[in-house]
Design an enzyme around this catalytic site. Structure first.
Site, PDB file in Angstrom:
ATOM      1  N   ASP A   8       0.616  -1.522   0.135  1.00  0.00           N
ATOM      2  CA  ASP A   8       0.368   0.203  -0.240  1.00  0.00           C
ATOM      3  C   ASP A   8       0.675   0.999   0.399  1.00  0.00           C
ATOM      4  OD1 ASP A   8      -2.519   1.108   0.729  1.00  0.00           O
ATOM      5  OD2 ASP A   8      -2.087   2.239   2.543  1.00  0.00           O
ATOM      6  N   SER A   9       0.126   2.407  -0.462  1.00  0.00           N
ATOM      7  CA  SER A   9       0.630   3.759  -0.951  1.00  0.00           C
ATOM      8  C   SER A   9       1.740   4.275   1.001  1.00  0.00           C
ATOM      9  CB  SER A   9       0.440   4.621  -1.099  1.00  0.00           C
ATOM     10  OG  SER A   9      -0.568   4.647  -0.160  1.00  0.00           O
ATOM     11  N   GLY A  41      -3.149   8.872  -3.685  1.00  0.00           N
ATOM     12  CA  GLY A  41      -4.727   9.471  -4.654  1.00  0.00           C
ATOM     13  C   GLY A  41      -4.480  10.366  -5.130  1.00  0.00           C
ATOM     14  N   CYS A  71      -4.065  -1.424  -1.679  1.00  0.00           N
ATOM     15  CA  CYS A  71      -4.729   0.042  -1.982  1.00  0.00           C
ATOM     16  C   CYS A  71      -5.820   0.076  -3.032  1.00  0.00           C
ATOM     17  CB  CYS A  71      -2.941   0.498  -2.440  1.00  0.00           C
ATOM     18  SG  CYS A  71      -3.355   2.079  -3.239  1.00  0.00           S
ATOM     19  N   THR A  73      -6.101   2.971  -5.236  1.00  0.00           N
ATOM     20  CA  THR A  73      -5.430   4.148  -5.893  1.00  0.00           C
ATOM     21  C   THR A  73      -4.207   3.163  -7.010  1.00  0.00           C
ATOM     22  OG1 THR A  73      -5.814   5.525  -4.576  1.00  0.00           O
ATOM     23  CG2 THR A  73      -3.575   6.018  -6.430  1.00  0.00           C
ATOM     24  N   GLU A 156      -3.848   9.359   7.465  1.00  0.00           N
ATOM     25  CA  GLU A 156      -2.515   9.932   7.643  1.00  0.00           C
ATOM     26  C   GLU A 156      -1.528  10.467   8.517  1.00  0.00           C
ATOM     27  OE1 GLU A 156       0.795   7.677   5.388  1.00  0.00           O
ATOM     28  OE2 GLU A 156      -0.973   6.236   5.272  1.00  0.00           O
ATOM     29  N   CYS A 190     -11.303   2.881  -0.349  1.00  0.00           N
ATOM     30  CA  CYS A 190      -9.686   3.560  -0.390  1.00  0.00           C
ATOM     31  C   CYS A 190      -9.098   2.105   0.943  1.00  0.00           C
ATOM     32  CB  CYS A 190      -9.655   4.981  -0.002  1.00  0.00           C
ATOM     33  SG  CYS A 190      -8.015   5.322   0.558  1.00  0.00           S
ATOM     34  N   THR A 191      -8.124   2.002   0.611  1.00  0.00           N
ATOM     35  CA  THR A 191      -8.373   1.384   1.844  1.00  0.00           C
ATOM     36  C   THR A 191      -7.598   1.407   3.253  1.00  0.00           C
ATOM     37  OG1 THR A 191      -5.944   0.595   1.455  1.00  0.00           O
ATOM     38  CG2 THR A 191      -6.988  -0.841   0.654  1.00  0.00           C
ATOM     39  N   HIS A 192      -7.338   3.107   3.395  1.00  0.00           N
ATOM     40  CA  HIS A 192      -7.155   4.153   4.170  1.00  0.00           C
ATOM     41  C   HIS A 192      -9.110   4.379   5.652  1.00  0.00           C
ATOM     42  CE1 HIS A 192      -3.608   4.950   2.980  1.00  0.00           C
ATOM     43  NE2 HIS A 192      -3.501   5.679   3.596  1.00  0.00           N
TER      44      HIS A 192
END
Ligand code: DGL
Length: 271
Positions: A8-9, A41, A71, A73, A156, A190-192
């Site tokens: 993931d990012s 993103g 992720c 994106t 984040e 979105c995984t966040h």
């Protein structure tokens, strides 16, 4: 043989890893978060593709035969090109899978109004990957995408629980439902976003179902491995997880522990 690579990012992919480990705790996993270059993103197609390919190559070098792009994106902007152009050259035996197809398969079965919303990063929304995948599965579904550029920075920067997050969460939900009031299912693409779930639930009207993808991605991976014993045999079974980040290891370890519910140590790497 090696672990399953999960990329993931940043931290978001941990929400996917957590669900995958619930279903398949027996395997070894290697998580890589490109925190130094997150968020992805708002980046262009070319940049997300380049960064993702670097990460995939890195995980291959560490012995992963199977890599999950945890992720949206990266799945939206890089997966297809990597699968079609890069993998045949790098090593046709290895596999890279994403998170969008397993999510789309679920929504087609549960939407009654056939009006579905996607909340995701600007990159994922601009790519129209969800619309394209849904059109293949269920052409009768009307999809409305809502870009939420502030949601990943809130996660984040550990602001997902703060009162300041309320404004950004509420305005995006209201905007989406104003654009299509018939929506009965909203995909968190979105995984966040599972980290913002408390706030999202607070502002989503009752009767609109929220689809979190982690569980479905985990089930789909389990199903994939059942159907592909040749890949299953390449995954080591020690039940371990190693965490790699391109940013500071200490900070990553502390925050990742919150996501994973257990203390953990991370290592810093350069891609
Ligand atoms: N977690 C990622 C996603 O699912 C990307 C977040 C970002 O880096 O912008 O889209």
């Amino acid at each position: 043989m090696g672990p399953i690579g999960v990329f993931d990012s940043g931290y978001g992919g941990l929400t996917i890893l957590r669900e995958i480990r619930k279903v398949m705790p027996q395997y070894d996993y290697l998580y890589l978060g490109d925190n130094a270059r997150a968020p992805y993103g708002t980046r262009s197609f070319d940049v997300v593709y380049e960064f993702t390919l670097e990460a995939v190559r890195y995980l291959f070098e560490q012995g992963c035969d199977l890599v999950i792009l945890a992720c949206n994106t990266a799945s939206a902007k890089a997966l297809r090109t990597i699968q079609q152009n890069d993998l045949p050259k790098i090593d046709p035996q290895r596999r890279v899978l994403g998170v969008i197809r397993p999510t789309v398969e679920v929504v087609a079965d549960i939407s009654k109004t056939r009006h579905v919303g996607i909340m995701a990063t600007p990159g994922t929304i601009r790519s129209h990957t969800y619309e394209l995948e849904l059109a293949k599965q269920s052409p009768d579904i009307k999809v409305t995408g809502e870009a939420c550029p502030m949601w990943v920075p809130l996660v984040e920067n550990e602001e997902y629980d703060s009162p300041g997050a309320d404004y950004f969460v509420r305005e995006r939900i209201e905007n989406l439902l104003r654009r299509d009031p018939l929506i009965d299912n909203v995909i968190l693409g979105c995984t966040h976003y599972p980290l913002l779930l408390g706030k999202i639930r607070q502002f989503m009207p009752e009767g609109v179902h929220i689809i979190e993808q982690g569980h479905y991605v985990a089930q789909s991976l389990q199903d994939y491995l059942r159907r592909h014993p040749e890949m299953r045999e390449l995954i080591t079974e020690g039940g371990s997880v190693r965490f790699l980040t391109t940013e500071q290891a200490d900070a990553f370890g502390q925050k990742a522990a919150v996501f994973m519910g257990e203390p953990l140590e991370a290592e810093r790497v350069q891609l």
